[in-house]
Motif scaffolding. Structure first.
Motif, PDB file in Angstrom:
ATOM      1  N   THR A 182       0.846  -1.193   0.000  1.00  0.00           N
ATOM      2  CA  THR A 182       0.000   0.000   0.000  1.00  0.00           C
ATOM      3  C   THR A 182       0.884   1.246   0.000  1.00  0.00           C
ATOM      4  OG1 THR A 182      -0.155   0.046   2.429  1.00  0.00           O
ATOM      5  CG2 THR A 182      -1.822  -1.222   1.234  1.00  0.00           C
ATOM      6  N   THR A 183       2.004   1.154  -0.718  1.00  0.00           N
ATOM      7  CA  THR A 183       2.999   2.231  -0.716  1.00  0.00           C
ATOM      8  C   THR A 183       2.898   3.126  -1.948  1.00  0.00           C
ATOM      9  OG1 THR A 183       4.592   0.691  -1.708  1.00  0.00           O
ATOM     10  CG2 THR A 183       4.647   0.931   0.687  1.00  0.00           C
ATOM     11  N   GLY A 184       1.864   2.932  -2.773  1.00  0.00           N
ATOM     12  CA  GLY A 184       1.719   3.743  -3.977  1.00  0.00           C
ATOM     13  C   GLY A 184       2.236   3.024  -5.207  1.00  0.00           C
ATOM     14  N   ARG A 185       2.096   3.693  -6.348  1.00  0.00           N
ATOM     15  CA  ARG A 185       2.442   3.029  -7.615  1.00  0.00           C
ATOM     16  C   ARG A 185       3.867   3.322  -8.068  1.00  0.00           C
ATOM     17  NH1 ARG A 185       0.576   6.624 -12.318  1.00  0.00           N
ATOM     18  NH2 ARG A 185       0.092   8.605 -11.336  1.00  0.00           N
ATOM     19  N   LYS A 186       4.597   4.138  -7.323  1.00  0.00           N
ATOM     20  CA  LYS A 186       5.974   4.456  -7.700  1.00  0.00           C
ATOM     21  C   LYS A 186       6.952   3.559  -6.943  1.00  0.00           C
ATOM     22  CE  LYS A 186       5.151   9.350  -8.777  1.00  0.00           C
ATOM     23  NZ  LYS A 186       5.575  10.744  -8.483  1.00  0.00           N
ATOM     24  N   MET A 195       9.370  -5.906  -7.200  1.00  0.00           N
ATOM     25  CA  MET A 195       9.233  -6.707  -8.411  1.00  0.00           C
ATOM     26  C   MET A 195      10.487  -7.550  -8.672  1.00  0.00           C
ATOM     27  SD  MET A 195       6.148  -5.868  -9.196  1.00  0.00           S
ATOM     28  CE  MET A 195       5.983  -5.737  -7.395  1.00  0.00           C
ATOM     29  N   ALA A 196      11.615  -7.098  -8.130  1.00  0.00           N
ATOM     30  CA  ALA A 196      12.871  -7.848  -8.299  1.00  0.00           C
ATOM     31  C   ALA A 196      12.915  -9.087  -7.410  1.00  0.00           C
ATOM     32  CB  ALA A 196      14.065  -6.949  -7.995  1.00  0.00           C
ATOM     33  N   ARG A 197      12.026  -9.134  -6.411  1.00  0.00           N
ATOM     34  CA  ARG A 197      11.960 -10.298  -5.521  1.00  0.00           C
ATOM     35  C   ARG A 197      11.083 -11.359  -6.170  1.00  0.00           C
ATOM     36  NH1 ARG A 197      12.750 -10.106  -0.003  1.00  0.00           N
ATOM     37  NH2 ARG A 197      12.364 -12.345  -0.233  1.00  0.00           N
ATOM     38  N   LEU A 198      11.694 -12.216  -6.970  1.00  0.00           N
ATOM     39  CA  LEU A 198      10.947 -13.245  -7.702  1.00  0.00           C
ATOM     40  C   LEU A 198      10.393 -14.322  -6.773  1.00  0.00           C
ATOM     41  CD1 LEU A 198      13.231 -13.593 -10.847  1.00  0.00           C
ATOM     42  CD2 LEU A 198      11.242 -12.105 -10.487  1.00  0.00           C
ATOM     43  N   ASP A 199      10.873 -14.325  -5.512  1.00  0.00           N
ATOM     44  CA  ASP A 199      10.395 -15.315  -4.537  1.00  0.00           C
ATOM     45  C   ASP A 199       9.262 -14.756  -3.675  1.00  0.00           C
ATOM     46  OD1 ASP A 199      12.018 -13.429  -3.366  1.00  0.00           O
ATOM     47  OD2 ASP A 199      12.991 -14.813  -1.978  1.00  0.00           O
ATOM     48  N   VAL A 200       8.732 -13.574  -4.079  1.00  0.00           N
ATOM     49  CA  VAL A 200       7.658 -12.920  -3.331  1.00  0.00           C
ATOM     50  C   VAL A 200       6.520 -12.607  -4.294  1.00  0.00           C
ATOM     51  CG1 VAL A 200       7.038 -10.792  -2.095  1.00  0.00           C
ATOM     52  CG2 VAL A 200       9.183 -11.954  -1.566  1.00  0.00           C
ATOM     53  N   SER A 201       5.293 -12.654  -3.811  1.00  0.00           N
ATOM     54  CA  SER A 201       4.125 -12.319  -4.633  1.00  0.00           C
ATOM     55  C   SER A 201       3.173 -11.470  -3.808  1.00  0.00           C
ATOM     56  CB  SER A 201       3.424 -13.601  -5.104  1.00  0.00           C
ATOM     57  OG  SER A 201       2.960 -14.341  -3.978  1.00  0.00           O
ATOM     58  N   GLY A 202       2.044 -11.073  -4.424  1.00  0.00           N
ATOM     59  CA  GLY A 202       1.081 -10.339  -3.632  1.00  0.00           C
ATOM     60  C   GLY A 202       0.224  -9.371  -4.408  1.00  0.00           C
ATOM     61  N   LEU A 203      -0.329  -8.414  -3.675  1.00  0.00           N
ATOM     62  CA  LEU A 203      -1.258  -7.427  -4.194  1.00  0.00           C
ATOM     63  C   LEU A 203      -0.648  -6.033  -4.096  1.00  0.00           C
ATOM     64  CD1 LEU A 203      -4.399  -8.628  -2.182  1.00  0.00           C
ATOM     65  CD2 LEU A 203      -3.741  -9.335  -4.489  1.00  0.00           C
ATOM     66  N   ILE A 204      -0.913  -5.212  -5.103  1.00  0.00           N
ATOM     67  CA  ILE A 204      -0.480  -3.815  -5.091  1.00  0.00           C
ATOM     68  C   ILE A 204      -1.741  -2.973  -5.136  1.00  0.00           C
ATOM     69  CG2 ILE A 204       0.848  -2.015  -6.267  1.00  0.00           C
ATOM     70  CD1 ILE A 204       2.394  -4.340  -7.652  1.00  0.00           C
ATOM     71  N   THR A 207      -3.452   0.621  -5.333  1.00  0.00           N
ATOM     72  CA  THR A 207      -3.178   2.003  -5.707  1.00  0.00           C
ATOM     73  C   THR A 207      -4.486   2.708  -6.075  1.00  0.00           C
ATOM     74  OG1 THR A 207      -2.890   1.600  -8.078  1.00  0.00           O
ATOM     75  CG2 THR A 207      -0.940   1.319  -6.697  1.00  0.00           C
ATOM     76  N   VAL A 208      -4.422   4.038  -6.113  1.00  0.00           N
ATOM     77  CA  VAL A 208      -5.556   4.834  -6.561  1.00  0.00           C
ATOM     78  C   VAL A 208      -5.574   4.893  -8.081  1.00  0.00           C
ATOM     79  CG1 VAL A 208      -6.581   7.151  -6.516  1.00  0.00           C
ATOM     80  CG2 VAL A 208      -5.584   6.181  -4.432  1.00  0.00           C
ATOM     81  N   GLU A 209      -4.381   4.895  -8.685  1.00  0.00           N
ATOM     82  CA  GLU A 209      -4.233   5.025 -10.136  1.00  0.00           C
ATOM     83  C   GLU A 209      -3.693   3.729 -10.748  1.00  0.00           C
ATOM     84  OE1 GLU A 209      -4.754   7.941 -12.096  1.00  0.00           O
ATOM     85  OE2 GLU A 209      -5.724   8.719 -10.308  1.00  0.00           O
ATOM     86  N   PRO A 210      -4.024   3.446 -12.004  1.00  0.00           N
ATOM     87  CA  PRO A 210      -3.480   2.253 -12.667  1.00  0.00           C
ATOM     88  C   PRO A 210      -1.953   2.315 -12.790  1.00  0.00           C
ATOM     89  CG  PRO A 210      -5.337   3.167 -13.911  1.00  0.00           C
ATOM     90  CD  PRO A 210      -4.981   4.172 -12.853  1.00  0.00           C
ATOM     91  N   ILE A 211      -1.353   1.158 -12.935  1.00  0.00           N
ATOM     92  CA  ILE A 211       0.099   1.041 -13.096  1.00  0.00           C
ATOM     93  C   ILE A 211       0.398   0.689 -14.547  1.00  0.00           C
ATOM     94  CG2 ILE A 211       2.152  -0.263 -12.422  1.00  0.00           C
ATOM     95  CD1 ILE A 211       0.843  -0.660  -9.687  1.00  0.00           C
ATOM     96  N   ALA A 212       1.288   1.450 -15.160  1.00  0.00           N
ATOM     97  CA  ALA A 212       1.561   1.285 -16.582  1.00  0.00           C
ATOM     98  C   ALA A 212       2.403   0.040 -16.871  1.00  0.00           C
ATOM     99  CB  ALA A 212       2.264   2.530 -17.135  1.00  0.00           C
ATOM    100  N   GLU A 213       3.401  -0.230 -16.012  1.00  0.00           N
ATOM    101  CA  GLU A 213       4.333  -1.300 -16.332  1.00  0.00           C
ATOM    102  C   GLU A 213       3.716  -2.686 -16.162  1.00  0.00           C
ATOM    103  OE1 GLU A 213       6.268  -0.138 -12.178  1.00  0.00           O
ATOM    104  OE2 GLU A 213       5.124   0.984 -13.671  1.00  0.00           O
ATOM    105  N   THR A 214       4.274  -3.641 -16.873  1.00  0.00           N
ATOM    106  CA  THR A 214       3.845  -5.024 -16.756  1.00  0.00           C
ATOM    107  C   THR A 214       4.428  -5.626 -15.488  1.00  0.00           C
ATOM    108  OG1 THR A 214       3.835  -5.233 -19.165  1.00  0.00           O
ATOM    109  CG2 THR A 214       3.820  -7.279 -17.888  1.00  0.00           C
ATOM    110  N   LEU A 215       3.602  -6.325 -14.727  1.00  0.00           N
ATOM    111  CA  LEU A 215       4.042  -6.888 -13.458  1.00  0.00           C
ATOM    112  C   LEU A 215       4.459  -8.343 -13.623  1.00  0.00           C
ATOM    113  CD1 LEU A 215       1.210  -5.498 -11.144  1.00  0.00           C
ATOM    114  CD2 LEU A 215       3.461  -4.501 -11.604  1.00  0.00           C
ATOM    115  N   PRO A 216       5.400  -8.793 -12.797  1.00  0.00           N
ATOM    116  CA  PRO A 216       5.794 -10.204 -12.841  1.00  0.00           C
ATOM    117  C   PRO A 216       4.622 -11.100 -12.438  1.00  0.00           C
ATOM    118  CG  PRO A 216       7.366  -8.887 -11.565  1.00  0.00           C
ATOM    119  CD  PRO A 216       6.179  -8.023 -11.815  1.00  0.00           C
ATOM    120  N   ALA A 217       4.725 -12.358 -12.774  1.00  0.00           N
ATOM    121  CA  ALA A 217       3.706 -13.324 -12.372  1.00  0.00           C
ATOM    122  C   ALA A 217       3.598 -13.335 -10.850  1.00  0.00           C
ATOM    123  CB  ALA A 217       4.074 -14.714 -12.886  1.00  0.00           C
ATOM    124  N   GLY A 218       2.390 -13.497 -10.367  1.00  0.00           N
ATOM    125  CA  GLY A 218       2.199 -13.554  -8.923  1.00  0.00           C
ATOM    126  C   GLY A 218       1.780 -12.241  -8.299  1.00  0.00           C
TER     127      GLY A 218
END
Length: 270
Positions: free
Chosen positions: A156-160, A166-175, A177-188
């Motif tokens: 819940t830290t915002g979209r920036k 995202m570099a933690r490939l051994d972690v997954s979860g929910l993001i 935000t109030v605004e959409p995120i442009a970049e493609t997210l890793p699986a999970g």
């Protein structure tokens, strides 16, 4: 200032005092970035101050305050100081987010250059309560590093600055935000678009249904987003809490009532 635009919002009838600087002694330029900034603008307009609210938007559809509205950045410290001088600003009210360290630094320096009174509004920071399991970190990079392998995080830290997570490939979860995120997210990883406030029941259901193991948040303070902390406490989940950046020392208040008391009515500085 660079790139800024002065506009009058269509719903601001009565919110702007005609030729205010000739009859109003206090002209506050509010650097808005918080929900409270809108309420502060409304309160000060009601007290007879000539208010200009400046929004350098992070959200594309901000809820607009009363008074004059200035949209866009100032062009750094020099642009802000130039704007205040050109408009005879008496008080610069910094109501930006507790984590908007650069803007608060610019406000501090610009106020010194222009000999203008600086008043900062900042919500009281959250503090851990009995039953909380907080992991205190200084940055988002530290927050990402603090997550154990196979953690399911609610961010819940915002979209920036999502890179470290995202570099933690051994972690997954929910993001969330109030605004959409442009970049493609890793699986999970999944995005949830939602504007606060949230309910305690909703936060608990979100964490339970998605098997969240860790909440990651910035110490924004205030009540609008506190429910997630209470939900984590009741569910026994660790909270990775990013502490606030250090800002230059200045006159600071933490409630809208204090702002009104410090500035008083339009007859003077309270």
């Amino acid at each position: 200032g660079a790139g800024g635009l002065d506009v009058d919002p269509p719903d601001a009838a009565g919110g702007e005092i005609e030729h205010g600087w000739s009859v109003v002694l206090v002209w506050c330029s509010i650097l808005g970035g918080t929900n409270e900034a809108r309420a502060i603008a409304e309160r000060l307009v009601g007290l007879g101050h000539n208010v200009t609210a400046s929004l350098a938007g992070v959200t594309t559809s901000p809820l607009l305050p009363l008074g004059k509205l200035r949209v866009g950045g100032f062009g750094g410290v020099g642009g802000l100081a130039e704007y205040m001088s050109a408009h005879d600003v008496d008080v610069l009210l910094d109501a930006t987010h507790p984590f908007a360290a650069t803007m608060s630094q610019h406000a501090f320096v610009a106020a010194q250059i222009g000999g203008c009174r600086l008043l900062r509004f900042e919500r009281v920071a959250w503090v851990p309560r009995a039953g909380d399991r907080w992991i205190d970190v200084a940055s988002l990079a530290e927050a990402a590093a603090a997550l154990p392998k196979h953690a399911v995080a609610l961010l819940t830290t915002g979209r920036k600055d999502l890179g470290p997570f995202m570099a933690r490939l051994d972690v997954s979860g929910l993001i969330r935000t109030v605004e959409p995120i442009a970049e493609t997210l890793p699986a999970g990883w999944r995005i949830i678009l939602d504007r606060p406030p949230q309910s305690l029941e909703g936060e608990m259901a979100l964490m339970r249904d998605n098997k969240v193991s860790h909440l990651v948040t910035k110490n924004a303070g205030g009540d609008r987003t506190r429910a997630k902390l209470e939900a984590a406490r009741l569910l026994g989940l660790p909270v990775v809490m990013v502490r606030r950046p250090v800002k230059p020392h200045c006159e600071t208040v933490s409630t809208i009532e204090e702002v009104a008391m410090r500035l008083g009515t339009s007859g003077g500085f309270g």
